[in-house]
Scaffold this motif. Structure first.
Motif, short mmCIF file in Angstrom:
data_model
loop_
_atom_site.label_atom_id
_atom_site.label_comp_id
_atom_site.label_asym_id
_atom_site.label_seq_id
_atom_site.Cartn_x
_atom_site.Cartn_y
_atom_site.Cartn_z
N UNK A 194 0.82 -1.22 0.00
CA UNK A 194 0.00 0.00 0.00
C UNK A 194 0.85 1.26 0.00
N UNK A 195 2.17 1.11 -0.01
CA UNK A 195 3.07 2.25 0.14
C UNK A 195 3.95 2.48 -1.08
N UNK A 196 3.55 1.91 -2.22
CA UNK A 196 4.27 2.17 -3.46
C UNK A 196 5.52 1.34 -3.66
N UNK A 197 5.54 0.14 -3.08
CA UNK A 197 6.71 -0.73 -3.23
C UNK A 197 6.32 -2.05 -3.87
N UNK A 198 7.21 -2.54 -4.72
CA UNK A 198 7.00 -3.81 -5.42
C UNK A 198 7.92 -4.85 -4.79
N UNK A 199 7.35 -5.99 -4.41
CA UNK A 199 8.08 -7.06 -3.72
C UNK A 199 8.17 -8.27 -4.64
N UNK A 200 9.39 -8.77 -4.83
CA UNK A 200 9.62 -9.89 -5.76
C UNK A 200 10.30 -11.04 -5.01
N UNK A 201 9.73 -12.23 -5.14
CA UNK A 201 10.37 -13.44 -4.63
C UNK A 201 11.46 -13.86 -5.63
N UNK A 202 12.70 -13.58 -5.28
CA UNK A 202 13.86 -13.92 -6.12
C UNK A 202 14.32 -15.32 -5.69
N UNK A 203 13.63 -16.30 -6.24
CA UNK A 203 13.69 -17.66 -5.72
C UNK A 203 15.09 -18.26 -5.72
N UNK A 204 15.76 -18.21 -6.88
CA UNK A 204 17.07 -18.84 -6.99
C UNK A 204 18.14 -18.19 -6.13
N UNK A 205 17.98 -16.90 -5.86
CA UNK A 205 18.94 -16.18 -5.00
C UNK A 205 18.56 -16.22 -3.53
N UNK A 206 17.47 -16.91 -3.21
CA UNK A 206 17.01 -17.07 -1.81
C UNK A 206 16.86 -15.71 -1.12
N UNK A 207 16.11 -14.83 -1.80
CA UNK A 207 15.91 -13.51 -1.21
C UNK A 207 14.64 -12.88 -1.79
N UNK A 208 14.19 -11.83 -1.13
CA UNK A 208 13.13 -10.97 -1.65
C UNK A 208 13.76 -9.63 -1.96
N UNK A 209 13.46 -9.09 -3.15
CA UNK A 209 13.95 -7.76 -3.51
C UNK A 209 12.77 -6.80 -3.61
N UNK A 210 13.04 -5.54 -3.28
CA UNK A 210 11.99 -4.52 -3.20
C UNK A 210 12.36 -3.35 -4.11
N UNK A 211 11.35 -2.85 -4.85
CA UNK A 211 11.56 -1.78 -5.83
C UNK A 211 10.50 -0.70 -5.67
N UNK A 212 10.85 0.51 -6.08
CA UNK A 212 9.89 1.61 -6.12
C UNK A 212 8.96 1.40 -7.31
N UNK A 213 7.65 1.46 -7.07
CA UNK A 213 6.73 1.11 -8.15
C UNK A 213 6.66 2.20 -9.23
N UNK A 214 7.02 3.42 -8.90
CA UNK A 214 6.96 4.50 -9.88
C UNK A 214 8.19 4.49 -10.78
N UNK A 215 9.37 4.32 -10.18
CA UNK A 215 10.62 4.47 -10.93
C UNK A 215 11.31 3.15 -11.25
N UNK A 216 10.98 2.09 -10.50
CA UNK A 216 11.70 0.83 -10.64
C UNK A 216 13.00 0.79 -9.86
N UNK A 217 13.28 1.85 -9.10
CA UNK A 217 14.53 1.93 -8.31
C UNK A 217 14.56 0.83 -7.25
N UNK A 218 15.73 0.22 -7.08
CA UNK A 218 15.92 -0.80 -6.05
C UNK A 218 15.91 -0.17 -4.67
N UNK A 219 15.14 -0.76 -3.74
CA UNK A 219 15.00 -0.18 -2.41
C UNK A 219 15.64 -1.02 -1.31
N UNK A 220 15.83 -2.31 -1.59
CA UNK A 220 16.41 -3.16 -0.55
C UNK A 220 16.13 -4.62 -0.85
N UNK A 221 16.68 -5.49 0.01
CA UNK A 221 16.40 -6.92 -0.14
C UNK A 221 16.45 -7.61 1.21
N UNK A 222 15.79 -8.76 1.26
CA UNK A 222 15.78 -9.61 2.45
C UNK A 222 16.34 -10.97 2.06
#
Length: 309
Positions: A194-222
């Motif tokens: 609800x806050x303008x972030x896109x969350x992707x299950x990056x399965x093979x890298x065993x992580x979740x990556x987060x992006x800005x939904x307006x710009x596509x800018x990388x915001x972080x990963x888990x």
């Protein structure tokens, strides 16, 4: 088929969900491998995508668990499924990873299975944007505005996240094959908070990556929560306080605390549920009205429903 009684309780101080053992009323309608599930919370419907020879590819249930109908046309190998509701009506988007004449596409259907729109080049895998091509597109998320997010692919030549406009033109694209920032190895599931972030299950890298939904800018990963197995599915709870992640190889659902606006930080597993062995939870969806969680399990060949306590 694995039955409900093999379900073991949630770890942690308090249970957050309980299994609805009466859903669906007639599990014998699951006749293939159940790869994906989507909830139409506005109309109380649950769509299940399954694979197999001579089985209906899409099953439709009520949220109470009654089987309503099924359809099969122009769906080859469903992978991801998503319900899009607007003021005008509802439709269903399906990613098709088949290699036949319908495959490598993302398709929009009416609730009764009438084909409305095809994105991609049917039967042809590729990376082109004009014309649009996919290679085993894994999942789709559509915003109310009609803007579309696609993770492409489920083991094909592409490892990318695309944002498309409501008239199916590229707004931005990110991702190549790799393990660096913004790269993917099998981007498998996508959702938007609800806050303008896109969350992707990056399965093979065993992580979740987060992006800005307006710009596509990388915001972080888990990555700290996924040392045992990568994330297969990402969906937020109805209040956006938690992220529900399926981990197929360890038969687990992890409930992670969702971060506040502007800060991704590290992942924290608040609760987890251990499913039966060989259940293999693949993709999940959440009813944004009731909070119920539906889990498509390809090992057990069933969908299970969990209701919040």
């Amino acid at each position: 088929v694995l039955k409900a009684e093999y379900f073991s309780p949630w770890r942690g101080e308090q249970q957050m969900y309980k299994l609805d053992i009466g859903w669906p009323k007639t599990p014998e309608h699951f006749t293939g491998q159940t790869f994906c599930v989507a909830v139409d919370s506005l109309h109380g419907l649950v769509y299940v995508g399954q694979r197999g020879d001579n089985v209906p590819k899409v099953l439709v249930f009520s949220e109470e668990g009654y089987f309503l109908h099924s359809w099969n046309d122009t769906v080859e190998m469903p992978h991801g499924i998503f319900v899009w509701n607007t003021a005008i009506g509802s439709s269903l988007w399906i990613t098709d990873v088949g290699t036949g004449k319908y495959g490598h596409t993302v398709k929009q259907y009416s609730p009764l299975g009438k084909l409305i729109q095809v994105l991609g080049t049917p039967g042809n895998a590729g990376s082109s944007l004009i014309p649009l091509q996919f290679d085993q597109p894994a999942e789709i998320f559509v915003e109310e505005t009609g803007e579309i997010y696609v993770v492409d692919g489920d083991g094909g030549m592409n490892n990318r996240l695309l944002k498309l406009s409501d008239d199916y033109k590229e707004i931005w694209l990110t991702g190549t094959n790799g393990s660096g920032i913004g790269q993917f190895q099998i981007p498998h599931s996508v959702t938007v908070d609800a806050f303008g972030r896109v969350w992707v299950a990056d399965r093979g890298n065993k992580r979740i990556q987060v992006f800005d939904k307006v710009t596509g800018e990388w915001l972080g990963s888990w990555s700290g929560c996924f040392s045992e197995d990568g994330p297969y599915s990402v969906r937020f709870t109805a209040d956006y306080k938690y992220l529900i992640v399926a981990q197929l190889n360890i038969n687990r659902l992890a409930i992670l605390a969702a971060p506040p606006v502007g800060f991704i930080g590290d992942c924290v597993i608040v609760h987890s549920v251990q499913l039966a062995d060989e259940t293999k939870p693949h993709l999940v969806d959440v009813d944004m009205r009731t909070g119920a969680v539906y889990v498509a399990e390809i090992g057990a060949q069933q969908v299970q429903k969990f209701v919040p306590l």
